[in-house]
Design a protein around this motif. Structure first.
Motif, short mmCIF file in Angstrom:
data_model
loop_
_atom_site.label_atom_id
_atom_site.label_comp_id
_atom_site.label_asym_id
_atom_site.label_seq_id
_atom_site.Cartn_x
_atom_site.Cartn_y
_atom_site.Cartn_z
N ASP A 246 0.83 -1.21 0.00
CA ASP A 246 0.00 0.00 0.00
C ASP A 246 0.86 1.26 0.00
O ASP A 246 0.54 2.24 -0.68
CB ASP A 246 -0.94 -0.01 1.20
CG ASP A 246 -2.02 -1.08 1.08
OD1 ASP A 246 -2.35 -1.46 -0.07
OD2 ASP A 246 -2.53 -1.54 2.12
N GLU A 247 1.94 1.24 0.77
CA GLU A 247 2.85 2.39 0.75
C GLU A 247 3.47 2.58 -0.63
O GLU A 247 3.63 3.71 -1.11
CB GLU A 247 3.95 2.20 1.80
CG GLU A 247 3.47 2.24 3.24
CD GLU A 247 3.01 3.63 3.64
OE1 GLU A 247 3.50 4.63 3.06
OE2 GLU A 247 2.16 3.73 4.54
N ALA A 248 3.81 1.48 -1.27
CA ALA A 248 4.37 1.55 -2.62
C ALA A 248 3.34 2.08 -3.62
O ALA A 248 3.68 2.83 -4.55
CB ALA A 248 4.88 0.18 -3.05
N LEU A 249 2.08 1.71 -3.46
CA LEU A 249 1.02 2.20 -4.34
C LEU A 249 0.88 3.72 -4.24
O LEU A 249 0.71 4.41 -5.26
CB LEU A 249 -0.31 1.53 -4.00
CG LEU A 249 -0.49 0.09 -4.48
CD1 LEU A 249 -1.70 -0.56 -3.80
CD2 LEU A 249 -0.64 0.05 -6.01
N ILE A 250 0.98 4.26 -3.03
CA ILE A 250 0.89 5.72 -2.86
C ILE A 250 2.06 6.41 -3.56
O ILE A 250 1.88 7.41 -4.27
CB ILE A 250 0.86 6.08 -1.36
CG1 ILE A 250 -0.37 5.48 -0.69
CG2 ILE A 250 0.88 7.59 -1.18
CD1 ILE A 250 -0.36 5.59 0.83
N ALA A 251 3.27 5.87 -3.34
CA ALA A 251 4.44 6.48 -3.97
C ALA A 251 4.38 6.36 -5.49
O ALA A 251 4.75 7.29 -6.21
CB ALA A 251 5.71 5.81 -3.43
N ARG A 252 3.92 5.22 -5.97
CA ARG A 252 3.85 5.04 -7.43
C ARG A 252 2.78 5.92 -8.04
O ARG A 252 2.93 6.42 -9.17
CB ARG A 252 3.62 3.56 -7.76
CG ARG A 252 3.92 3.23 -9.23
CD ARG A 252 3.90 1.74 -9.48
NE ARG A 252 2.54 1.18 -9.40
CZ ARG A 252 2.26 -0.09 -9.70
NH1 ARG A 252 3.24 -0.92 -10.07
NH2 ARG A 252 1.03 -0.55 -9.60
N ALA A 253 1.67 6.14 -7.31
CA ALA A 253 0.63 7.05 -7.81
C ALA A 253 1.19 8.45 -8.02
O ALA A 253 0.87 9.12 -9.01
CB ALA A 253 -0.54 7.07 -6.82
N ALA A 254 2.02 8.92 -7.09
CA ALA A 254 2.64 10.24 -7.25
C ALA A 254 3.54 10.27 -8.48
O ALA A 254 3.61 11.29 -9.19
CB ALA A 254 3.43 10.59 -6.00
N ALA A 255 4.23 9.15 -8.74
CA ALA A 255 5.09 9.09 -9.93
C ALA A 255 4.25 9.13 -11.21
O ALA A 255 4.58 9.84 -12.17
CB ALA A 255 5.95 7.83 -9.88
#
Length: 333
Positions: A246-255
């Motif tokens: 889930d943390e990775a999904l948030i960071a990837r969404a910003a990318a």
């Protein structure tokens, strides 16, 4: 007050008129002494703090020498307090040092400095740096942590002195050094130094390429440095552990958003919010995505939720800024 040996003092009456040389009364009544003009034994006289023999007497000289030696002899050392120099080495530990980091960072720093003064090594330095970070000296903390991550031989910890020769790395020491590199990257982030944060995270990944916390920090800093593709490559495939995913999904969404791919960003952020609907970072990001799509009411609702859920967080500060801009120009994308 001690009376010097064999010096004339006020006479003390003894039986049969024998003058004495001691002015300090003995502990027991003199009536228990034998009658007659007999000299006191050297031992008894020393107990009284004087010599009752004539000044030239050899026994008196020996007594005087013994008394002088007793005067100059050092007092017995007080027993060491727990946690100080002569305390057992087990008293010092990284766990103890970091226990009060959040509640009492001053105490953690003092503990670390005391530990260092008594031979502490890498772990003592790490704890001191973390305490300085909590106290707001993030630049110093970041530089210290980055330097420590480059020291081979972890996790020898407190047994490794600051200037010790390089040790051979083990898988465990590489993981430990990678964790310190991650702490350095986070400290550089807090210092608004993204380039240094990126360098620390990059170095950490050379030590432990699969370290998920390091990959997350690396990805976030890459987005900040306008390198979103690096972030996406680092976070794909997603980590298998749900919380990390889930943390990775948030960071990837910003990318994805930085690349202008709003639909993919919205897919990732909604997937994260499905698992953790009250996550401030995810709600903040979705509000930004709604704004980009021109859905101002939804953006406002998400940002207000961030402020309500965690009013003292960094995300809440950013949400307030976005709400303020939204009030100034409600139609701005």
């Amino acid at each position: 007050m001690r009376v010097s040996a064999c010096l004339p003092v006020s006479p003390f009456p003894l039986p049969d008129g024998c003058p004495g040389r001691f002015s300090i009364a003995p502990a027991r009544p003199i009536g228990r002494m034998r009658a007659g003009c007999r000299v006191l034994t050297v031992a008894w006289a020393m107990m009284a703090g004087v010599c009752a023999l004539p000044p030239g007497n050899a026994a008196c000289s020996r007594a005087r020498a013994a008394e002088t030696a007793q005067q100059v002899a050092p007092s017995p050392a007080a027993p060491p307090e727990p946690g100080h120099a002569d305390a057992p080495r087990e008293a010092w530990s990284f766990a103890r040092c970091t226990t009060t980091l959040s509640d009492d960072p001053d105490g953690a720093r003092d503990y670390a400095e005391d530990w260092l003064a008594h031979g502490g090594g890498l772990e003592a330095q790490q704890c001191e740096a973390l305490a300085r970070m909590e106290l707001g000296d993030v630049a110093t903390a970041a530089a210290s942590l980055d330097r420590l991550s480059h020291v081979s031989g972890w996790p020898m910890g407190d047994s490794v002195m600051p200037n010790a020769a390089a040790q051979a790395d083990t898988p465990q020491s590489l993981r430990r050094r990678a964790a310190v590199a991650e702490q350095a990257a986070r400290a550089w982030q807090a210092d608004d130094s993204p380039k240094q944060a990126f360098d620390s995270a990059t170095y950490g990944l050379t030590l432990e390429p699969g370290d998920v916390p390091l990959r997350l920090v690396y990805a976030r800093v890459a987005v900040e440095l306008d390198q979103p593709q690096r972030a996406i490559d680092t976070l794909t495939p997603l980590p298998p552990v749900p919380v990390e995913r889930d943390e990775a999904l948030i960071a990837r969404a910003a990318a994805w958003r930085r690349m202008g791919r709003i639909e993919q960003a919205m897919t990732d952020i909604n997937a994260a919010l499905k698992d953790m609907p009250r996550n401030g970072a995810a709600l903040l990001e979705r509000g930004i995505l709604y704004q980009r799509e021109g859905q101002m009411a939804q953006a406002r609702a998400d940002w207000q939720d961030v402020v309500t859920l965690s009013p003292d967080s960094d995300e809440a500060d950013l949400a307030r800024q976005d709400l303020s801009l939204l009030e100034t120009d409600p139609e701005a994308p």
